[in-house]
Design an enzyme around this catalytic site. Structure first.
Site, PDB file in Angstrom:
ATOM      1  CG  HIS A 453      -1.734   1.236   1.379  1.00 42.12           C
ATOM      2  ND1 HIS A 453      -1.314   2.319   2.132  1.00 42.12           N
ATOM      3  CD2 HIS A 453      -2.929   1.580   0.860  1.00 42.12           C
ATOM      4  CE1 HIS A 453      -2.222   3.264   2.070  1.00 42.12           C
ATOM      5  NE2 HIS A 453      -3.225   2.851   1.310  1.00 42.12           N
ATOM      6  CB  CYS A 846      -5.805   0.624 -14.370  1.00 43.20           C
ATOM      7  SG  CYS A 846      -6.844  -0.392 -13.305  1.00 43.20           S
TER       8      CYS A 846
END
Length: 892
Positions: A453, A846
């Site tokens: 993350h 993406c």
């Protein structure tokens, strides 16, 4: 004249009919200098046909003839007692790496040493004799070894070691691996000649003629005996010149342009009255005599044009006359310097644009997009090395171990006008930490890797990220092994794209990137000119990100993550209020506030990307990520609600609501389109905000092209419901098309162009792509989650066991960087099945995989239309696309 001996000079070039291999590598390089007409030292080459079978008597006349030709050019005579010309002999193999010794200073014999010393001094003359002896002892040592004369070889080797210590040459030599102290040079040149004469054939120091013939004969003997030679080695003989040979002499070494900035200005030094740079204080090369500077510039830039790369050049000026000694390629140079060189070559039509685009490895652009440290500024700093690169670059800042503490510290620093550079340091990061990463210079975490993350968010915002699995945080202190950091300490984090990452205690000096000055923007324009249908979009959540990516050549937005917008300080509690409302009235009130905020978000991004597609992903994150995670956040939320409602909810009640949202496996839990099914008003608010922004932009005559993406679908029914709605007995679901139609009627406006699509990030969705394509006009492959769900591994946790898997070759590379073959298969299958249903289906990728050149090639080969990546990765992907297009054109 023996046709196996070849003369060269500034005006004499070895004929092209002579096979280049016969000259050896160094011989070919010398002849290349001659071909360019540069002021090179003349010389001659005994080619590979003769080098290993020299008969001194038969070549004596030719050698003397060529030495006379050299003397006429250099202005000194071989064997002259007052001003002797000395020679170097280069063993010119066709192998790139050899162990042959350096052989210099032939012509130093008893009759000439006095004249040489008059020019350079007694000490230097003795030093040069020792250097001559060292080289020839290496030849004699090898001959004794080939003759199996072990005792004689050992004696010569021992003498060679003594010479090394006298000359300060060589590595560790004692049992402790320490370099022994140099031995003094305390005898005259003649005394050293006498001392070492016994190791060479008789007459070696009697005359220059005897010395050069003995030398060539001994080298030839060695080559003849050496089984590894295979007649592929030549001998190169050239005069020597000295930078300390009179007052108008110097030596120097420089690059054809600045190897850091790429500025077209010579970079290096020259050393007045010195043979070389050892122990000397140099002067900046551009301060050399103007006549010589002009010569050196002409030579340097001609070499750039010929070799199409930056070159390093050594030269000597002897008694006012310039001679080139050597030129070679440069290993250590910046990407910026190469780009500016290639742009310069293209501007002057030396190369075409295609050459420029093909010349740079896409991944090298990482270096030019991010700051780097000035290595000289961290000397003496305490440091720790290691970790996994999450986002490249260099960052400086005070360390804080929580988002709240960092944000508060930054606020205070700005109020006081103090340094507001900070680095977030946490064992792991979550969605609520995005706001801290955004305002920090970098982030240091312990869990995850390239696709963790913190790494993904850092790349999105152009921040530096380093994952250090050994990081431990306890209270106000963090440790990386024995390296400790206190909260509030300044650190410098250096994460190069190539090489090992480093954390320094203290503040380094940074070299900041400048896209315009570096030539990057011009290079991007050049790359973009070769793009065809396939293009590159960006992942952008703010107008700033979109504008940055646009300047880097992005052809639209491929992923706008709306959940990131809710984490802003002024919004997070409004969003929490909406989620935790226990009645429709309060929820609707909060949604109305959020709708205004979202409308302005979408307005800004769509306006920046006017005329280009903007793919907006509706809310994807699990709801628990938005909840307060500590007492301070909970207190702030309760205070917020107290201001907006008549009755303040109790702490226990709010905690119970938060607990109810807890999930054991949130990645596969209540997120994405599943939230929309349970809380349709959230997606409805976002969709209204999108269309309100579009209608507003239309009034301003701005071409807005929204693409609304529904995330984490597993079947066609989910997408159909959210896109087109559904009515059942006693209930109904309002779809995206219904919301647009209602808003259009309300505004009495004409229909707007928009597309509905989905993110393919589950194997089930890939397999069901044919059905899903009935209700979506585009697919966007979310390869981070698709990799996780295909392989069953977490991107945040896989680094714990990946080293073990790599050790036993259980997995090839990092699947969160380079697409796994099974993931590729699912993508290709989904594209094929989707287009069987909808031939004009637009497909893109993406995930951060989109910035990897290897993945870009796969996407192009598999029929996708674009890749989307963080703004700072757009130039990398663009270059990768351009290079594939050029390859295809070349292949026909």
């Amino acid at each position: 004249m023996d046709n196996r001996i070849h003369f060269f000079s500034q005006i004499d070039v070895i004929p092209k009919k002579i096979e280049p291999e016969k000259l050896g590598i160094r011989g070919r390089q010398a002849n290349e200098f001659a071909e360019l007409g540069f002021p090179i030292l003349p010389g001659f080459i005994l080619d590979t046909d003769i080098a290993s079978e020299i008969d001194p008597a038969s070549i004596k006349k030719d050698i003397n003839t060529f030495l006379d030709k050299c003397a006429a050019i250099v202005g000194k005579t071989f064997g002259d007692a007052k001003n002797p010309m000395l020679l170097k002999v280069v063993i010119s193999s066709n192998l790139a790496i050899t162990t042959y010794p350096t052989l210099h200073n032939f012509g130093l014999v008893k009759p000439t040493i006095g004249g040489f010393a008059n020019w350079v001094g007694e000490d230097f003359a003795a030093h040069e004799v020792l250097f001559l002896l060292r080289g020839m002892l290496k030849i004699e040592e090898r001959i004794k070894e080939l003759e199996n004369k072990g005792k004689e070889r050992e004696e010569i080797a021992a003498r060679g070691k003594i010479l090394n210590r006298m000359l300060g040459i060589g590595g560790p030599s004692n049992e402790l691996g320490e370099k022994e102290k140099p031995l003094p040079i305390n005898k005259s040149a003649e005394q050293y000649m006498d001392e070492y004469a016994k190791y060479f054939p008789k007459g070696f120091f009697n005359s220059t003629g005897e010395q050069i013939l003995i030398t060539l004969s001994e080298i030839s003997k060695m080559l003849q005996m050496d089984d590894q030679n295979d007649r592929d080695t030549a001998l190169l003989i050239q005069p020597m010149v000295y930078g300390n040979y009179g007052k108008a002499s110097c030596s120097g070494d420089f690059f054809s342009r600045n190897v850091v900035t790429g500025d077209k200005k010579l970079q290096g030094h020259f050393f007045r009255g010195k043979f070389n740079e050892l122990g000397a204080t140099g002067q900046e090369i551009n301060k050399i005599d103007p006549v010589h500077l002009k010569q050196l510039q002409k030579i340097a830039w001609a070499l750039e044009d010929k070799f199409k790369e930056i070159r390093q050049i050594r030269f000597t000026v002897e008694n006012g006359k310039l001679w080139l000694i050597e030129q070679r390629l440069v290993d250590q140079k910046s990407t910026q310097s190469d780009i500016k060189l290639f742009l310069d070559l293209a501007k002057r039509k030396i190369v075409d644009n295609a050459y420029v685009v093909k010349a740079i490895d896409p991944l090298r652009l990482n270096e030019i997009l991010h700051p780097v440290i000035n290595i000289s500024s961290v000397k003496g700093f305490k440091s720790w090395r290691g970790g996994i690169a999450g986002a490249p670059g260099a960052a400086i800042g005070k360390v804080y171990f929580s988002t709240d503490d960092l944000l508060e510290a930054k606020k205070l620093a700005q109020q006081k006008g103090e340094d507001d550079r900070f680095i977030l340091c946490k064992e792991s990061s979550f969605a609520e930490d995005v706001k801290a990463i955004e305002v920090s210079t970098g982030v240091l975490t312990a869990e995850g890797g390239y696709s963790a993350h913190a790494s993904v968010v850092a790349r999105q915002y152009g921040k530096v990220s380093l994952v250090a699995p050994v990081l431990k945080i306890k209270g106000s202190k963090a440790s990386l092994g024995d390296f400790t950091i206190n909260e509030g300490d300044y650190i410098t984090v250096s994460v190069p794209f190539y090489g090992e990452s480093t954390v320094y205690k203290g503040t380094a000096e940074l070299i900041e990137p400048d896209p315009k000055e570096s030539g990057l923007l011009d290079f991007i324009d050049l790359s973009t000119s070769f793009l065809k249908k396939f293009h590159v979009r960006c992942n952008a959540d703010t107008p700033r990100d979109a504008a940055l990516a646009l300047s880097f050549g992005a052809g639209g937005v491929g992923l706008c993550r709306t959940e990131h917008m809710f984490f802003k300080a002024e919004r997070i509690n409004v969003f929490r209020e909406m989620l935790l409302s226990d009645n429709v009235k309060d929820r609707t009130k909060a949604l109305s506030k959020l709708q205004v905020m979202q409308r302005e978000d979408f307005y800004g991004i769509l306006k920046v990307m006017a005329g280009k597609e903007v793919t907006i992903r509706l809310l994807d994150s699990p709801l628990h990520e938005f909840m307060p995670h500590n007492d301070d956040e909970l207190k702030a939320y309760l205070n917020h609600v107290a201001k907006t409602r008549k009755t303040k909810p109790g702490k226990a009640a709010v905690l119970a609501q938060i607990e109810a949202l807890h999930e054991f496996n949130p990645m596969l839990g209540h997120r994405g389109c599943r939230i929309a099914v349970s809380y349709p008003e959230i997606y409805a608010m976002q969709v209204k905000a999108i269309f309100e922004a579009v209608f507003k932009l239309r009034q301003e005559k701005i071409d807005a092209r929204p693409e609304i993406m529904v995330p984490i679908v597993m079947n066609a029914s989910e997408l159909k419901l959210i896109a087109y709605g559904k009515k059942i007995e006693g209930s109904s679901y309002t779809g995206i098309v219904d919301i647009e139609e209602a808003l259009r009627k309300e505004k009495k406006a004409k229909p707007v162009e928009y597309q509905i699509g989905t993110m393919i990030e589950l194997p089930a969705a890939a397999l069901g792509a044919g059905e899903i394509a009935k209700y979506g006009r585009f697919f966007s492959f979310g390869t981070n989650d698709l990799t996780q769900t295909t392989l069953g591994i977490s991107r945040d946790d896989f680094t714990a066991f990946m080293p073990d898997y790599t050790l036993f070759d259980l997995i090839n590379g990092n699947p969160f960087s380079t697409l796994d073959s099974r993931v590729k298969e699912l993508i290709a299958l989904a594209v094929e099945r989707g287009r069987l249903t909808r031939p004009d289906l637009v497909c893109g990728l993406c995930g951060e995989h989109g910035a990897n050149p290897a993945n870009v090639r796969f996407c192009m080969d598999s029929g996708l239309d674009y890749v989307s990546c963080s703004p700072y990765s757009v130039p990398i992907a663009l270059l990768a696309v351009a290079q594939v297009e050029l390859e295809r054109d070349a292949a026909g």
